[in-house]
Motif scaffolding. Structure first.
Motif, PDB file in Angstrom:
ATOM      1  N   CYS A  81       0.840  -1.212   0.157  1.00  0.00           N
ATOM      2  CA  CYS A  81       0.173   0.147   0.078  1.00  0.00           C
ATOM      3  C   CYS A  81       0.855   1.182  -0.103  1.00  0.00           C
ATOM      4  O   CYS A  81       1.812   1.255   0.730  1.00  0.00           O
ATOM      5  CB  CYS A  81      -0.986   0.086   1.320  1.00  0.00           C
ATOM      6  N   ASN A 115       0.731   5.743  -0.071  1.00  0.00           N
ATOM      7  CA  ASN A 115      -0.210   6.757   0.003  1.00  0.00           C
ATOM      8  C   ASN A 115      -1.444   6.301   0.094  1.00  0.00           C
ATOM      9  O   ASN A 115      -2.471   6.949  -0.438  1.00  0.00           O
ATOM     10  CB  ASN A 115      -0.260   7.556  -1.490  1.00  0.00           C
ATOM     11  N   ASN A 116      -1.787   5.214   0.800  1.00  0.00           N
ATOM     12  CA  ASN A 116      -3.127   4.711   1.305  1.00  0.00           C
ATOM     13  C   ASN A 116      -3.788   4.254   0.035  1.00  0.00           C
ATOM     14  O   ASN A 116      -4.995   4.073   0.345  1.00  0.00           O
ATOM     15  CB  ASN A 116      -3.772   5.764   1.986  1.00  0.00           C
ATOM     16  N   THR A 140      -8.740  -0.684   2.861  1.00  0.00           N
ATOM     17  CA  THR A 140      -8.512   0.680   2.610  1.00  0.00           C
ATOM     18  C   THR A 140      -8.655   1.765   3.577  1.00  0.00           C
ATOM     19  O   THR A 140      -7.761   2.547   3.755  1.00  0.00           O
ATOM     20  CB  THR A 140      -9.212   1.074   1.280  1.00  0.00           C
ATOM     21  N   GLU A 141      -9.565   1.488   4.088  1.00  0.00           N
ATOM     22  CA  GLU A 141     -10.120   2.543   5.507  1.00  0.00           C
ATOM     23  C   GLU A 141      -8.970   2.138   6.563  1.00  0.00           C
ATOM     24  O   GLU A 141      -8.637   3.237   7.048  1.00  0.00           O
ATOM     25  CB  GLU A 141     -11.303   1.989   6.075  1.00  0.00           C
ATOM     26  N   CYS A 160      -6.123   1.025   6.240  1.00  0.00           N
ATOM     27  CA  CYS A 160      -4.713   1.671   5.751  1.00  0.00           C
ATOM     28  C   CYS A 160      -4.395   2.935   6.200  1.00  0.00           C
ATOM     29  O   CYS A 160      -3.236   3.398   6.698  1.00  0.00           O
ATOM     30  CB  CYS A 160      -4.733   1.664   4.440  1.00  0.00           C
ATOM     31  N   ARG A 161      -5.653   3.946   6.218  1.00  0.00           N
ATOM     32  CA  ARG A 161      -5.449   4.971   6.501  1.00  0.00           C
ATOM     33  C   ARG A 161      -4.935   5.430   8.039  1.00  0.00           C
ATOM     34  O   ARG A 161      -4.494   6.582   8.425  1.00  0.00           O
ATOM     35  CB  ARG A 161      -6.784   5.797   6.364  1.00  0.00           C
ATOM     36  N   LEU A 162      -5.336   4.534   8.876  1.00  0.00           N
ATOM     37  CA  LEU A 162      -5.117   4.647  10.235  1.00  0.00           C
ATOM     38  C   LEU A 162      -3.548   4.337  10.645  1.00  0.00           C
ATOM     39  O   LEU A 162      -3.168   4.579  11.763  1.00  0.00           O
ATOM     40  CB  LEU A 162      -5.932   3.759  11.230  1.00  0.00           C
ATOM     41  N   ASP A 183       0.529   4.818  10.332  1.00  0.00           N
ATOM     42  CA  ASP A 183       1.541   5.933   9.722  1.00  0.00           C
ATOM     43  C   ASP A 183       2.345   5.380   8.577  1.00  0.00           C
ATOM     44  O   ASP A 183       2.851   4.248   8.742  1.00  0.00           O
ATOM     45  CB  ASP A 183       2.445   6.287  10.970  1.00  0.00           C
ATOM     46  N   GLU A 216       4.185   5.996   4.564  1.00  0.00           N
ATOM     47  CA  GLU A 216       3.857   6.210   3.208  1.00  0.00           C
ATOM     48  C   GLU A 216       3.814   4.843   2.431  1.00  0.00           C
ATOM     49  O   GLU A 216       2.655   4.562   1.738  1.00  0.00           O
ATOM     50  CB  GLU A 216       4.790   7.152   2.492  1.00  0.00           C
ATOM     51  N   ASN A 234       0.284  10.056  -5.053  1.00  0.00           N
ATOM     52  CA  ASN A 234      -0.580  10.717  -4.011  1.00  0.00           C
ATOM     53  C   ASN A 234      -1.615  11.561  -4.907  1.00  0.00           C
ATOM     54  O   ASN A 234      -0.910  12.388  -5.593  1.00  0.00           O
ATOM     55  CB  ASN A 234       0.406  11.601  -3.275  1.00  0.00           C
ATOM     56  N   LYS A 291      -3.449  14.002  -3.945  1.00  0.00           N
ATOM     57  CA  LYS A 291      -3.977  15.223  -3.569  1.00  0.00           C
ATOM     58  C   LYS A 291      -3.474  16.459  -4.410  1.00  0.00           C
ATOM     59  O   LYS A 291      -2.457  16.539  -5.037  1.00  0.00           O
ATOM     60  CB  LYS A 291      -3.178  15.509  -2.179  1.00  0.00           C
TER      61      LYS A 291
END
Ligand code: PLP
Length: 285
Positions: A38, A40-41, A76-77, A79-81, A83, A85, A279, A281
């Motif tokens: 994984c 960048n999440n 996926t959710e 993974c966001r938790l 820390d 990259e 990423n 963003k």
């Protein structure tokens, strides 16, 4: 969080989440697993890995406790938790729980997930490998939890200062303890057939596609340890290492005769990972 463990809805640090001793994974290895990188999440090629664990569960008559969509969303959710990259995501489905009894239980399957920071490093550095007899069973196409021969051969590699152990069964190369292995010879890719003696790796499939893209003929056939040693290049593939070249097998120098194609294929595989996990963003500097 520095890492994350999940078991049937409960989450915490990997070191803290506990599993009941009634889980059939505990005493029978009665379950299947899969693993993805994984970045960048964005779990890379999650669709392929979730499909594979569902196919494997079906082959063993295990009913996953979630749908493919639910599992993909959950991974996926979660993974966001965690820390970092780059992360390694492990997920396992065991048949269920019960007092130890070989026959199946009727309980719901158990879902376990572990996520930890892990980088893909030194993609283009060649590695040393060693060989060993393939003493695994005949269901290597299924990613089951029964991994004792793989554990022993991974340790055998470590003891010999190698990255991997390549298995030889009845005189033919099958795969490695936790990767697939293929060779480049005379501009062609030769890889063991996807039968019951190898895991059909997601990265192996990607390698085959990359060859097709660059007009490199792919031959799926059995080959011997001598052919491996005589190959122009050897490529070891897995989701966590991508595509590694090999410099020595059992301490004998190998490869180095088709570095152009090796590099082309490595760049295709690693490059796709980087591109797919960019990423997204907008407006960040
Ligand atoms: N073969 C075995 C025995 C493995 O355990 C693995 C990965 O864990 C692979 C091959 C490579 O599979 P993938 O490319 O899907 O990671």
């Amino acid at each position: 969080m520095k890492n994350l463990g999940y078991y049937n809805g409960k989450t915490g640090l990997i070191e803290e989440v506990t599993v009941p001793i009634t889980d059939r994974a505990f005493y029978f290895g009665d379950g299947v697993y899969d693993a993805v990188m994984c970045r960048n999440n964005i779990p890379y090629l999650l669709f392929e890995h979730v499909n594979r664990i569902f196919d494997n569960a079906e082959l063993l008559g295990i009913a996953p406790p979630k749908t493919k969509e639910e599992l993909s969303f959950l991974i996926t959710e979660l993974c966001r938790l965690v820390d970092g990259e780059e992360k390694f995501v492990y997920f396992q489905i065991s048949r269920g729980s019960g007092i130890r009894n070989h026959e199946f239980t009727n309980t719901k399957a158990n879902l376990c997930i572990m996520i930890k920071p892990q980088e893909i490093k030194n993609v283009y550095d060649k590695v040393d490998i060693c060989s060993a007899n393939d003493v695994r069973f005949h269901m290597c196409n299924i990613k089951t939890l029964n991994l004792l021969p793989s554990v022993l051969s991974a340790q055998h590699a470590k003891n010999n200062k190698c990255e991997e152990t390549v298995f030889v069964r009845d005189g033919y190369v099958t795969e490695c303890s936790h990767s697939n292995i293929s060779i480049l010879k005379d501009g062609k890719l030769i890889t063991a057939p996807a039968d019951n003696h190898i895991l059909p790796g997601v990265t192996r499939a990607h390698l085959i596609l990359a060859c097709k893209k660059y007009g490199i003929e792919v031959i799926e056939k059995k080959y011997t340890l001598d052919e491996l040693i005589d190959a122009d290049e050897i490529i070891v593939t897995s989701s966590s290492k991508m595509a590694k070249g090999v410099k020595r097998v059992d301490s004998r120098p190998v490869g180095g005769r088709d570095e152009r194609n090796l590099r082309l294929l490595q760049e295709e595989i690693y490059g796709d990972y980087i591109k797919a996990t960019q990423n997204k963003k907008i407006g960040s500097f």
